[in-house]
Enzyme design. Structure first.
Site, PDB file in Angstrom:
ATOM      1  N   THR A  60       3.544   2.526   2.472  1.00  0.00           N
ATOM      2  CA  THR A  60       4.319   1.335   2.101  1.00  0.00           C
ATOM      3  C   THR A  60       3.798   0.759   0.788  1.00  0.00           C
ATOM      4  O   THR A  60       2.675   1.047   0.367  1.00  0.00           O
ATOM      5  CB  THR A  60       4.237   0.216   3.159  1.00  0.00           C
ATOM      6  OG1 THR A  60       2.927  -0.350   3.156  1.00  0.00           O
ATOM      7  CG2 THR A  60       4.600   0.697   4.547  1.00  0.00           C
ATOM      8  N   GLU A  61       4.622  -0.095   0.187  1.00  0.00           N
ATOM      9  CA  GLU A  61       4.226  -0.792  -1.043  1.00  0.00           C
ATOM     10  C   GLU A  61       2.990  -1.650  -0.840  1.00  0.00           C
ATOM     11  O   GLU A  61       2.226  -1.880  -1.752  1.00  0.00           O
ATOM     12  CB  GLU A  61       5.355  -1.732  -1.498  1.00  0.00           C
ATOM     13  CG  GLU A  61       6.556  -1.022  -2.010  1.00  0.00           C
ATOM     14  CD  GLU A  61       7.809  -1.826  -1.706  1.00  0.00           C
ATOM     15  OE1 GLU A  61       8.154  -2.704  -2.486  1.00  0.00           O
ATOM     16  OE2 GLU A  61       8.445  -1.558  -0.677  1.00  0.00           O
ATOM     17  N   GLY A  62       2.843  -2.163   0.381  1.00  0.00           N
ATOM     18  CA  GLY A  62       1.676  -2.993   0.680  1.00  0.00           C
ATOM     19  C   GLY A  62       0.387  -2.200   0.666  1.00  0.00           C
ATOM     20  O   GLY A  62      -0.699  -2.777   0.714  1.00  0.00           O
TER      21      GLY A  62
ATOM     22  N   GLY B 260      10.069  -2.475  -4.608  1.00  0.00           N
ATOM     23  CA  GLY B 260       9.648  -1.112  -4.961  1.00  0.00           C
ATOM     24  C   GLY B 260      10.784  -0.108  -4.930  1.00  0.00           C
ATOM     25  O   GLY B 260      10.564   1.078  -5.183  1.00  0.00           O
TER      26      GLY B 260
ATOM     27  N   ASN C 182       8.581  -3.152  -8.674  1.00  0.00           N
ATOM     28  CA  ASN C 182       7.248  -3.524  -8.185  1.00  0.00           C
ATOM     29  C   ASN C 182       6.135  -2.821  -8.951  1.00  0.00           C
ATOM     30  O   ASN C 182       5.134  -3.436  -9.306  1.00  0.00           O
ATOM     31  CB  ASN C 182       7.098  -3.156  -6.697  1.00  0.00           C
ATOM     32  CG  ASN C 182       7.251  -4.374  -5.799  1.00  0.00           C
ATOM     33  OD1 ASN C 182       7.184  -5.512  -6.258  1.00  0.00           O
ATOM     34  ND2 ASN C 182       7.448  -4.128  -4.523  1.00  0.00           N
TER      35      ASN C 182
END
Lengths: 256, 331
Positions: A51-53, A133, B105
Site C-alpha cells: 500500500t501507499e502507506g 497514488g 502521491n
C-alpha cells in the site's frame, strides 16, 4: 446456489478472481482493500500486498483496513516502511497488479479522481480528493485493475480530467511516453466486467452480472460500449464466498 | 542545535514557530493527522500558509482552509474520507481564495525527497501524459534524460519552512519516536524543513529511553523546534497503538464542512471555544461520554518479539597485543 447478495459484494468477489496467487498487488484506498483481504482468504493465499502507506505483507491484515496506512496493515506485517519503499518497487517494475478505484472512467481506461468541470475555470470545478497514488500505480504497475460502481456519469466518453493514465488517446500512447506499466486490463463495476481490445485499446463488455443484460449495462454507460461476441453472465457468489466476505467487513463500511 | 529541553505548550509552539506566509509540511496521511496543531493554527488565525503534503484525510486541511489560514497547497489527495469530499477546499478553489497544485502521491513524495536530499529536482515515473502535468508546470516538467535522451518527468524540490506532525512519543530534547511506518512521508517532510519541526506527541519520554533504541527515531533532536505533550493530538484520525479512527466524529465534522454557513458553528464550538486540545477532549467526553473515547481503544498485543542488543566492541582489548606475522610476509 441462489444466495442473496448485493451488487457491491459480487463486484468484490469477481474482482478478487482477477488476482493470481503469488502476485504483488498494490491496493489503493476503498474497495481494493476489501478485495485483497478476500483474495488472500480465498484464491490468492500467497499474494503480497503493498500500500501507499508503506505496508508490505504476505498475510491478510488482522482486521478491516479502512485506510492505506491503517494500523491493521502494520500489525504483524512483513515490513512497515513509508511510501518510499512501496512506490520505489512500483517504479522498478516489481508490482504485478495496480488496483485502483476512481470517479470517472473513459473507453480507453483513463480515470478521473481529481474533479468534474473545467479546471481552467475554477469557479465551476468541483474538486474530489485528487490522484493520491492512483496515477503512480497506473503508470508503472505491470497491469491495472479498476473497480468502480456502474453509473452513466462515471462511464463517460471523455473524463473531465485525466488523473490516471489508461491508454490515453489510444494505441501506442503509453509506449511513446516511456511508461513501464502495461495499462488497464480489467474493470469491474456493479453491473459487469470490462476488458480492453488488444488492437484498439478500447474497453468492451466481457461479462454482465446476473439480473443484468447487455442493454441494461449500455443504459448505464455514456459511451458507445462495444460488447464481446462471447459476452457471458458472471457467476453469482457462493454462500461460502459471501460468508468470508461479510466477515472481512462486518459493519458494511465498504460493502454497504 | 543545542541539546535543550524543548517542551512547551501548543499555544507557545504555534505562536513562536509558525509565521504568516510560511510553507508548512502538513504531517500524517490518512491517520496521524496533526489535528491539535491544526486547531491551534486556526485559533491563532495564521494567514497565507502554503501547505505541502502527499495525502491528508479526516478534513484537517479542510478546516484550515475553511478558517482562511491557507493561500496555496501542493499535494496529491485531500478530503474527509468519511463524507467523501473536501468541501471547504472545493469552495475555496471555486472562489479563488486558494490556489491548488496537484501531483501524484509519489510526485509529491519525490518533491520532499529532493528537499530531504538538498538537491533541486528529482525524476519520477508518474504524472506524465496526464492533466496533472498539464496543469501544474510549477512543480512538474518533462525533460530529456541527459544520459539516454529519453523523456522523463522531473519534480522540483520542496522544502517547508516548518513541519507540523503528530507522533506516538518524543523525548524532551525533541527526538521523535514512531513505529509502524515512518509516518508515510513524514521522514522527508520533516528533515527537509528549513527551520524545523513542531511535534505533538501522545507521550513524552526520557532521552535515555530514545537512546536505548535509536532505530525508531524519525526526527533527531537537531531538527526539532518544539515538543508538545498532547494526548489525542491526532483525533479524529487514528494514532497507531493509542486510538483508532473516530468514524462517527469524522462524519459529524464532515457534515459541518459541507456548508460554509455551518462550518463556523463547528469552529466556534470545537476550536475557538476550546482554549487548548485538553479542553477539546473534555468537550468531547461531555458530548460523547467516556465510552466515546473507550470505543477508540486499539486491539493491542502486537509487541515486538525480536530480541536484540545494540552491543559494540571495545578496541581497547588490542592494547599491548603484538602484530601477528609468519614466514611468508617477513620483510
Amino acid at each position: 446456489m441462489a444466495a442473496n447478495f448485493k451488487l457491491t459484494e459480487l463486484m468484490v468477489v469477481r474482482c478478487a478472481k482477477e488476482i493470481n496467487d503469488k502476485e504483488v498487488v498494490f491496493a489503493g484506498v476503498g474497495l481494493p482493500l476489501v478485495v485483497v483481504s478476500f483474495a488472500m482468504a480465498t484464491s490468492a493465499p500467497s499474494m503480497i500486498l503493498f500500500t501507499e502507506g508503506g505496508s508490505i505483507r504476505a498475510t491478510a491484515p488482522p482486521g478491516l483496513a479502512i485506510t492505506v496506512d491503517d494500523p491493521a496493515l502494520f500489525a504483524n506485517g512483513d515490513a512497515t516502511f513509508g511510501m518510499l519503499a512501496t512506490m520505489a518497487a512500483l517504479q522498478r517494475g516489481e508490482v504485478d497488479v495496480a488496483f485502483i478505484g476512481g470517479a470517472q472512467i473513459d473507453k480507453f481506461g483513463n480515470i478521473n479522481s481529481t474533479g468534474v468541470g473545467d479546471i481552467e475555470m475554477p469557479e465551476g470545478f468541483t474538486y474530489f480528493a485528487g490522484s493520491g497514488g492512483a496515477n503512480d500505480m497506473a503508470t508503472s504497475g505491470k497491469r491495472v485493475l479498476a473497480i468502480m460502481p456502474q453509473d452513466p456519469k462515471k462511464f463517460v466518453e471523455k473524463v473531465d480530467y485525466v488523473t490516471t493514465p489508461g491508454f490515453l488517446d489510444g494505441p501506442g500512447a503509453r509506449e511513446k511516453l516511456g511508461m513501464i506499466g502495461g495499462g488497464p486490463t480489467v474493470v469491474v463495476s456493479t453491473m459487469g466486467v470490462y476488458k480492453f481490445d488488444e488492437v484498439t485499446k478500447e474497453m468492451y463488455l466481457a461479462e454482465y452480472f446476473p439480473g443484468q443484460s447487455v442493454e441494461s449495462v449500455k443504459a448505464n454507460c455514456s459511451f458507445d460500449l462495444k460488447v464481446a461476441p462471447d459476452v457471458k453472465v458472471t457467476e453469482a457468489p457462493t454462500a461460502e464466498e459471501l460468508t468470508i466476505l461479510r466477515n472481512i467487513d462486518p459493519t458494511g463500511f465498504y460493502l454497504g | 542545535m543545542a541539546v535543550t529541553d524543548k517542551r512547551m505548550t501548543l499555544k507557545e509552539a504555534v505562536s513562536k514557530f509558525i509565521n504568516n506566509g510560511d510553507t508548512v509540511y502538513y504531517g500524517g496521511f490518512q491517520i496521524m493527522v496533526p489535528m491539535a496543531l491544526t486547531h491551534e493554527i486556526i485559533r491563532q488565525k495564521k494567514k497565507d500558509l502554503n501547505i505541502i503534503n502527499a495525502s491528508t484525510d479526516v478534513g484537517g486541511l479542510d478546516l484550515l482552509v475553511g478558517a482562511k489560514c491557507v493561500k496555496e497547497m501542493h499535494l496529491a489527495w485531500a478530503m474527509n474520507w468519511y463524507v467523501k469530499a473536501p468541501y471547504a477546499i472545493r469552495r475555496a478553489v471555486q472562489s479563488k481564495e486558494i490556489k491548488r497544485y496537484d501531483l501524484s502521491n509519489f510526485g509529491a513524495t519525490s518533491a520532499m525527497i529532493a528537499g530531504f536530499l538538498g538537491i533541486p529536482f528529482i525524476p519520477v515515473r508518474g504524472n506524465i501524459g496526464t492533466d496533472i502535468i498539464k496543469h501544474n508546470p510549477t512543480d512538474l516538467k518533462v525533460i530529456a534524460d541527459p544520459f539516454t535522451g529519453e523523456q522523463i518527468t522531473v519534480v522540483r524540490a520542496w522544502r517547508a519552512d516548518v513541519a507540523i506532525i503528530h507522533a506516538q512519543k518524543a523525548d524532551y530534547f525533541g527526538n521523535v519516536i514512531t513505529w509502524g511506518t515512518r509516518g508515510v512521508t513524514d521522514e522527508f517532510g520533516t528533515m527537509g524543513t528549513k527551520r524545523g519541526v513542531i511535534v505533538t506527541a501522545e507521550e513524552i519520554i526520557e532521552p535515555e529511553i530514545t537512546r536505548s533504541d535509536p532505530d525508531r527515531t524519525l526526527v533527531p533532536y537537531f531538527k526539532t523546534l518544539a515538543v508538545v505533550h498532547c494526548p489525542y493530538g491526532a483525533h479524529p484520525s487514528a494514532c497507531r497503538g493509542y486510538y483508532g479512527l473516530d468514524i462517527r466524529f469524522s462524519q459529524y465534522q464532515g457534515k459541518y464542512e459541507r456548508s460554509k454557513d455551518l462550518l463556523p458553528v463547528f469552529m466556534d464550538e470545537w476550536i475557538y471555544g476550546c482554549e487548548d486540545h485538553a479542553a477539546y477532549i473534555r468537550k468531547y467526553t461531555e458530548k460523547f461520554g467516556q465510552e466515546g473515547l473507550d470505543r477508540l481503544k486499539p486491539i493491542l498485543g502486537f509487541k515486538p518479539k525480536l530480541d536484540l542488543d545494540y552491543g559494540y566492541h571495545d578496541p581497547a582489548v588490542w592494547k599491548g597485543v603484538p602484530q601477528y606475522t609468519d614466514e611468508h610476509i617477513k620483510a
